[in-house]
Design a protein around this motif. Sequence first.
Motif, short mmCIF file in Angstrom:
data_model
loop_
_atom_site.label_atom_id
_atom_site.label_comp_id
_atom_site.label_asym_id
_atom_site.label_seq_id
_atom_site.Cartn_x
_atom_site.Cartn_y
_atom_site.Cartn_z
N LYS A 71 54.87 28.87 46.15
CA LYS A 71 55.64 28.00 45.35
C LYS A 71 55.69 28.22 43.99
O LYS A 71 56.94 28.03 43.35
CB LYS A 71 55.41 27.01 46.02
CG LYS A 71 56.36 25.59 45.32
CD LYS A 71 55.83 24.25 46.00
CE LYS A 71 56.67 23.29 45.48
NZ LYS A 71 56.48 21.75 45.91
N SER A 72 54.76 28.49 43.31
CA SER A 72 54.66 28.73 41.80
C SER A 72 55.17 29.73 41.41
O SER A 72 55.92 29.76 40.36
CB SER A 72 53.11 28.36 41.26
OG SER A 72 52.56 29.63 41.42
N LEU A 73 55.17 30.59 42.24
CA LEU A 73 55.76 32.13 41.91
C LEU A 73 57.38 31.95 42.05
O LEU A 73 58.02 32.61 41.20
CB LEU A 73 55.23 33.21 42.62
CG LEU A 73 53.72 33.77 42.26
CD1 LEU A 73 53.14 34.84 43.20
CD2 LEU A 73 53.75 34.52 41.00
N GLU A 74 57.77 31.39 42.92
CA GLU A 74 59.17 31.29 43.28
C GLU A 74 59.88 30.33 42.14
O GLU A 74 60.99 30.77 41.64
CB GLU A 74 59.35 30.29 44.52
CG GLU A 74 58.99 31.36 46.02
CD GLU A 74 59.01 30.55 47.01
OE1 GLU A 74 59.25 31.44 48.18
OE2 GLU A 74 58.90 29.47 46.90
N GLY A 75 59.11 29.21 41.51
CA GLY A 75 59.37 28.47 40.44
C GLY A 75 59.55 29.31 39.35
O GLY A 75 60.60 29.20 38.51
N PHE A 76 58.50 30.19 39.07
CA PHE A 76 58.36 30.95 37.83
C PHE A 76 59.69 32.15 37.94
O PHE A 76 60.24 32.11 36.69
CB PHE A 76 57.18 31.92 37.77
CG PHE A 76 57.13 32.93 37.18
CD1 PHE A 76 56.94 32.57 35.60
CD2 PHE A 76 56.89 34.16 37.32
CE1 PHE A 76 56.99 33.66 34.52
CE2 PHE A 76 56.89 35.22 36.59
CZ PHE A 76 56.77 34.99 35.17
N CYS A 77 59.92 32.47 38.98
CA CYS A 77 61.01 33.67 38.97
C CYS A 77 62.30 33.07 38.74
O CYS A 77 63.13 33.66 38.49
CB CYS A 77 60.72 34.38 40.31
SG CYS A 77 59.59 35.53 40.46
N SER B 143 40.23 29.16 56.21
CA SER B 143 40.62 27.74 56.26
C SER B 143 41.98 27.26 56.03
O SER B 143 42.69 28.14 55.31
CB SER B 143 39.42 26.76 55.69
OG SER B 143 39.75 27.05 54.21
N PRO B 144 42.08 26.33 56.44
CA PRO B 144 43.72 25.59 56.21
C PRO B 144 43.83 25.46 54.86
O PRO B 144 44.89 25.51 54.43
CB PRO B 144 43.90 24.23 57.24
CG PRO B 144 42.88 24.66 58.27
CD PRO B 144 41.63 25.48 57.91
N ARG B 145 42.84 24.80 54.22
CA ARG B 145 42.92 24.60 53.00
C ARG B 145 43.10 25.96 51.82
O ARG B 145 43.81 25.85 50.85
CB ARG B 145 41.62 23.86 52.39
CG ARG B 145 41.37 22.48 52.94
CD ARG B 145 40.27 22.01 52.04
NE ARG B 145 40.39 21.54 50.80
CZ ARG B 145 39.78 20.99 49.66
NH1 ARG B 145 38.79 21.02 49.96
NH2 ARG B 145 40.28 20.90 48.75
N THR B 146 42.49 27.00 52.38
CA THR B 146 42.94 28.09 51.72
C THR B 146 44.26 28.58 51.93
O THR B 146 44.83 29.10 50.85
CB THR B 146 41.99 29.21 52.29
OG1 THR B 146 40.56 28.96 51.94
CG2 THR B 146 42.26 30.64 51.40
N ILE B 147 44.80 28.41 52.90
CA ILE B 147 46.20 28.79 53.45
C ILE B 147 46.91 27.96 52.34
O ILE B 147 48.08 28.39 51.89
CB ILE B 147 46.46 28.49 54.91
CG1 ILE B 147 45.83 29.45 55.87
CG2 ILE B 147 47.89 28.55 55.10
CD1 ILE B 147 46.19 31.08 55.47
N GLN B 148 46.71 26.61 52.22
CA GLN B 148 47.27 25.53 51.57
C GLN B 148 47.54 26.40 49.94
O GLN B 148 48.37 26.26 49.20
CB GLN B 148 47.00 24.19 51.42
CG GLN B 148 47.82 23.42 50.58
CD GLN B 148 49.10 23.40 51.08
OE1 GLN B 148 49.30 23.15 52.37
NE2 GLN B 148 50.16 23.25 50.36
N GLN C 96 54.74 36.29 52.09
CA GLN C 96 54.69 35.34 53.24
C GLN C 96 53.99 35.89 54.42
O GLN C 96 53.44 35.31 55.13
CB GLN C 96 56.19 35.11 53.65
CG GLN C 96 56.57 34.12 55.07
CD GLN C 96 55.77 32.70 54.69
OE1 GLN C 96 56.16 32.26 53.66
NE2 GLN C 96 54.98 32.01 55.48
N ASP C 97 54.09 37.21 54.68
CA ASP C 97 53.33 38.01 55.74
C ASP C 97 51.74 37.96 55.45
O ASP C 97 51.28 37.68 56.39
CB ASP C 97 53.80 39.39 55.73
CG ASP C 97 53.20 40.20 57.00
OD1 ASP C 97 53.30 39.74 58.23
OD2 ASP C 97 52.73 41.38 56.77
#
Length: 463
Positions: free
Chosen positions: A163-169, A151-156, A140-141
């Motif tokens: 989100k995918s890593l959180e779902g995986f864990c 760019s905002p798209r890269t941040i997205q 998150q940092d």
Amino acid sequence: MANINFVLREKFKKGSSDKVKEQKQKNGRLDKYFNPIETPILMVFGFDRKNRFKCKTDLNIRAKDWDFSKQRMKTNLTGSSEFNKRITTLYKNVTDFYNGLVNENADITFNQVKEKIVEFVKSEQNPDFEDGTGFFDVLQDYIDKNKTNVSPRTIQKYKTLKKSLEGFCADKRKYQNLTFSQIDMNFYDDYRNYLLTEVENPKRKDKEGNNEKGLLNDTVSKYLENLKHFLKWSLERGHHKNREFQRTDFSSRRKPKQDIVTLSMDELKKFYEHDFSADKRLEQVRDLFCFAAFTGQRWGDIANFNKADIVGDSWIFKAEKTGKKTIVPFIGYIAPALQVLKKYNFKLPEISNQKFNDYVKEAAEEAELDRMVSTERMRGRDKLVRTEPLHKHITMHTGRRTCVSLLLNVAKMPIPQVMDITQHTDFKTLRKYINEDPDALRKNLENTFSVVDMKMRVLKKAN
């Protein structure tokens, strides 16, 4: 005085010991028996031949890339400078640590030295951290600190990775409290398989209209590429010392060439001239698509269009993704883009990228862009062939790809000039956007001539 050397755990292929022994007796070449797979580098520490021990490092290398005399990676290889620096640093740190032990206790035993050094090397590679500085805190940092750099798209994309890593864990019990020390090849295999088989893919539907499970190889590679960027960033800032992600097998390589869908000149003209006066919504997305197809620019730069960036007959702006100055002259093939701007008084319609991609398919279907198109993608080792009407393949990015294809294949513009317009940084990147015409080579050769067709100058005989 202690000696420190670095050796490979498995230098040769398994089962080749007899052949290697035979070759040694003949003073023959041994490299053909080298282990083709990366093997751990071991640190050998000792006072003499009787008092020695081996300690595993976090470094891995293929035998063919190892300089056995210098005990370093061969210096002619990419990345050797950084790799060898790590070995030298480890050597220095262990030496200093050992000297400190001896200075503090001159009577320290060999077994005590061994225990201390093994523990020291392990802590160097997998240090402990204070509470509250876990893997996801650092991730998150990373996202927060990059908001001013990318760019905002890269941040997205970074947020999607998180989100995918959180779902995986959450799905995999052994990773529920993920730490940097768990990022190894086992993690790589588990996470990659999760992306390939369990994550829903909203871009692909099954026969019942539900999202298919499993992302395509190219998409999985993007996730892994972003993960490696984060792991490199966090390593450089001292959050961990785990370098497993730098292994060759921890790969995020994409397929160099994939099927690309573009419009022909006739199809683009048909779409541009179609009457959408009865549906303003479809008319606007058609115009935005054509603006992208004429200028070759990315969605972010089109969404950020500003009338103040018009200078004379050109659109001059700083590209959102690259930060480079971009000049798009409204001349020739690109000229209709200026008419689109004038139609909206230089204020292009606003719409989200997701809604645009939904609506443009609807608009293309109404315009009867129904040429059947087949594309091939890979999911793991499975080949997925999709054959559908052209309108079902169209997105905003199809406009950019169409521009590149038409400028190269139809207008025959030199590649460097096309790159100036689209701001692609290298030809490898540009090439995947090209919709190659199988007849282009023959047509271009027909416009050339051979030496046989030339009028040859008769040379006079020498006196």
